[in-house]
Design a protein around this motif. Structure first.
Motif, PDB file in Angstrom:
ATOM      1  N   ALA A   1      44.603 -17.853 -42.447  1.00 42.21           N
ATOM      2  CA  ALA A   1      43.203 -18.193 -42.709  1.00 42.21           C
ATOM      3  C   ALA A   1      42.497 -18.630 -41.429  1.00 42.21           C
ATOM      4  N   VAL A   2      43.194 -19.384 -40.590  1.00 42.79           N
ATOM      5  CA  VAL A   2      42.620 -19.820 -39.320  1.00 42.79           C
ATOM      6  C   VAL A   2      42.354 -18.600 -38.431  1.00 42.79           C
ATOM      7  N   MET A   3      43.332 -17.691 -38.356  1.00 42.88           N
ATOM      8  CA  MET A   3      43.164 -16.491 -37.533  1.00 42.88           C
ATOM      9  C   MET A   3      42.024 -15.637 -38.070  1.00 42.88           C
ATOM     10  N   ASP A   4      41.955 -15.472 -39.376  1.00 42.71           N
ATOM     11  CA  ASP A   4      40.879 -14.672 -39.980  1.00 42.71           C
ATOM     12  C   ASP A   4      39.517 -15.242 -39.628  1.00 42.71           C
ATOM     13  N   TYR A   5      39.388 -16.564 -39.659  1.00 41.43           N
ATOM     14  CA  TYR A   5      38.098 -17.174 -39.351  1.00 41.43           C
ATOM     15  C   TYR A   5      37.743 -16.992 -37.873  1.00 41.43           C
ATOM     16  N   ILE A   6      38.716 -17.158 -36.995  1.00 36.43           N
ATOM     17  CA  ILE A   6      38.464 -16.947 -35.561  1.00 36.43           C
ATOM     18  C   ILE A   6      37.991 -15.515 -35.323  1.00 36.43           C
ATOM     19  N   LEU A   7      38.674 -14.541 -35.920  1.00 41.06           N
ATOM     20  CA  LEU A   7      38.290 -13.136 -35.739  1.00 41.06           C
ATOM     21  C   LEU A   7      36.913 -12.861 -36.334  1.00 41.06           C
ATOM     22  N   LYS A   8      36.605 -13.474 -37.482  1.00 38.87           N
ATOM     23  CA  LYS A   8      35.289 -13.308 -38.092  1.00 38.87           C
ATOM     24  C   LYS A   8      34.200 -13.834 -37.161  1.00 38.87           C
TER      25      LYS A   8
ATOM     26  N   LEU B   1      33.998 -22.641 -30.160  1.00 39.88           N
ATOM     27  CA  LEU B   1      34.625 -23.941 -30.429  1.00 39.88           C
ATOM     28  C   LEU B   1      33.789 -24.763 -31.405  1.00 39.88           C
ATOM     29  N   MET B   2      32.487 -24.757 -31.227  1.00 36.72           N
ATOM     30  CA  MET B   2      31.618 -25.515 -32.133  1.00 36.72           C
ATOM     31  C   MET B   2      31.671 -24.957 -33.555  1.00 36.72           C
ATOM     32  N   MET B   3      31.748 -23.643 -33.672  1.00 33.04           N
ATOM     33  CA  MET B   3      31.872 -23.027 -34.995  1.00 33.04           C
ATOM     34  C   MET B   3      33.173 -23.460 -35.664  1.00 33.04           C
ATOM     35  N   LEU B   4      34.240 -23.514 -34.891  1.00 33.24           N
ATOM     36  CA  LEU B   4      35.531 -23.930 -35.429  1.00 33.24           C
ATOM     37  C   LEU B   4      35.517 -25.405 -35.822  1.00 33.24           C
ATOM     38  N   GLU B   5      34.889 -26.218 -34.988  1.00 36.78           N
ATOM     39  CA  GLU B   5      34.764 -27.646 -35.322  1.00 36.78           C
ATOM     40  C   GLU B   5      34.000 -27.825 -36.636  1.00 36.78           C
ATOM     41  N   ASP B   6      32.904 -27.100 -36.789  1.00 34.31           N
ATOM     42  CA  ASP B   6      32.101 -27.207 -38.001  1.00 34.31           C
ATOM     43  C   ASP B   6      32.868 -26.724 -39.231  1.00 34.31           C
ATOM     44  N   ARG B   7      33.523 -25.596 -39.097  1.00 35.60           N
ATOM     45  CA  ARG B   7      34.242 -25.008 -40.247  1.00 35.60           C
ATOM     46  C   ARG B   7      35.396 -25.888 -40.711  1.00 35.60           C
ATOM     47  N   PHE B   8      36.166 -26.405 -39.754  1.00 37.12           N
ATOM     48  CA  PHE B   8      37.366 -27.163 -40.105  1.00 37.12           C
ATOM     49  C   PHE B   8      37.148 -28.670 -40.087  1.00 37.12           C
ATOM     50  N   ASP B   9      35.938 -29.093 -39.721  1.00 35.19           N
ATOM     51  CA  ASP B   9      35.566 -30.506 -39.717  1.00 35.19           C
ATOM     52  C   ASP B   9      36.539 -31.364 -38.904  1.00 35.19           C
ATOM     53  N   ILE B  10      36.801 -30.897 -37.676  1.00 33.12           N
ATOM     54  CA  ILE B  10      37.676 -31.639 -36.762  1.00 33.12           C
ATOM     55  C   ILE B  10      37.053 -31.624 -35.370  1.00 33.12           C
ATOM     56  N   PRO B  11      37.340 -32.660 -34.571  1.00 32.13           N
ATOM     57  CA  PRO B  11      36.944 -32.589 -33.162  1.00 32.13           C
ATOM     58  C   PRO B  11      37.975 -31.750 -32.403  1.00 32.13           C
ATOM     59  N   ILE B  12      37.507 -30.892 -31.527  1.00 28.36           N
ATOM     60  CA  ILE B  12      38.417 -30.051 -30.739  1.00 28.36           C
ATOM     61  C   ILE B  12      38.184 -30.372 -29.266  1.00 28.36           C
ATOM     62  N   PRO B  13      39.193 -30.906 -28.593  1.00 32.16           N
ATOM     63  CA  PRO B  13      39.020 -31.200 -27.171  1.00 32.16           C
ATOM     64  C   PRO B  13      38.873 -29.916 -26.360  1.00 32.16           C
ATOM     65  N   ILE B  14      37.942 -29.920 -25.439  1.00 35.93           N
ATOM     66  CA  ILE B  14      37.654 -28.728 -24.649  1.00 35.93           C
ATOM     67  C   ILE B  14      38.845 -28.307 -23.789  1.00 35.93           C
ATOM     68  N   ASN B  15      39.710 -29.246 -23.450  1.00 33.08           N
ATOM     69  CA  ASN B  15      40.847 -28.913 -22.582  1.00 33.08           C
ATOM     70  C   ASN B  15      41.861 -27.988 -23.243  1.00 33.08           C
TER      71      ASN B  15
END
Length: 86
Positions: A6-13, A46-60
């Motif tokens: 599901a994570v991979m599908d969302y990234i590809l989408k 990255l911002m799209m992923l943060e919004d979708r999964f409701d988590i902070p993602i460190p840029i590093n």
């Protein structure tokens, strides 16, 4: 249900909406060399992923990421902190 696929599908989408439509996007596609993503587009992703999964993602996490598959693998520890084992 949230899992690796599901994570991979969302990234590809997300990527399909960001790159030229004639490009084939696969988990092993190079984000910069094959898909032509510029740094601002990577930040948008990255911002799209943060919004979708409701988590902070460190840029590093992007330091060693070259493909969508590597991005998913880099995200998994952060997702598991919130959602448990995937």
């Amino acid at each position: 249900m949230l899992n690796h696929e599901a994570v991979m599908d969302y990234i590809l989408k997300c990527l399909r909406g960001m790159v030229a439509s004639e490009l084939e996007i696969k988990p092993e596609s190079d984000l910069v060399d094959e898909l032509g993503l510029e740094s601002i587009k990577v930040m948008d992703l990255l911002m799209m992923l943060e919004d979708r999964f409701d988590i902070p993602i460190p840029i590093n996490i992007l330091l060693d990421v070259r493909t969508p598959g590597q991005l998913r693998d880099a995200l998994l520890p952060h997702l598991e902190k919130t959602y448990g084992s995937l």
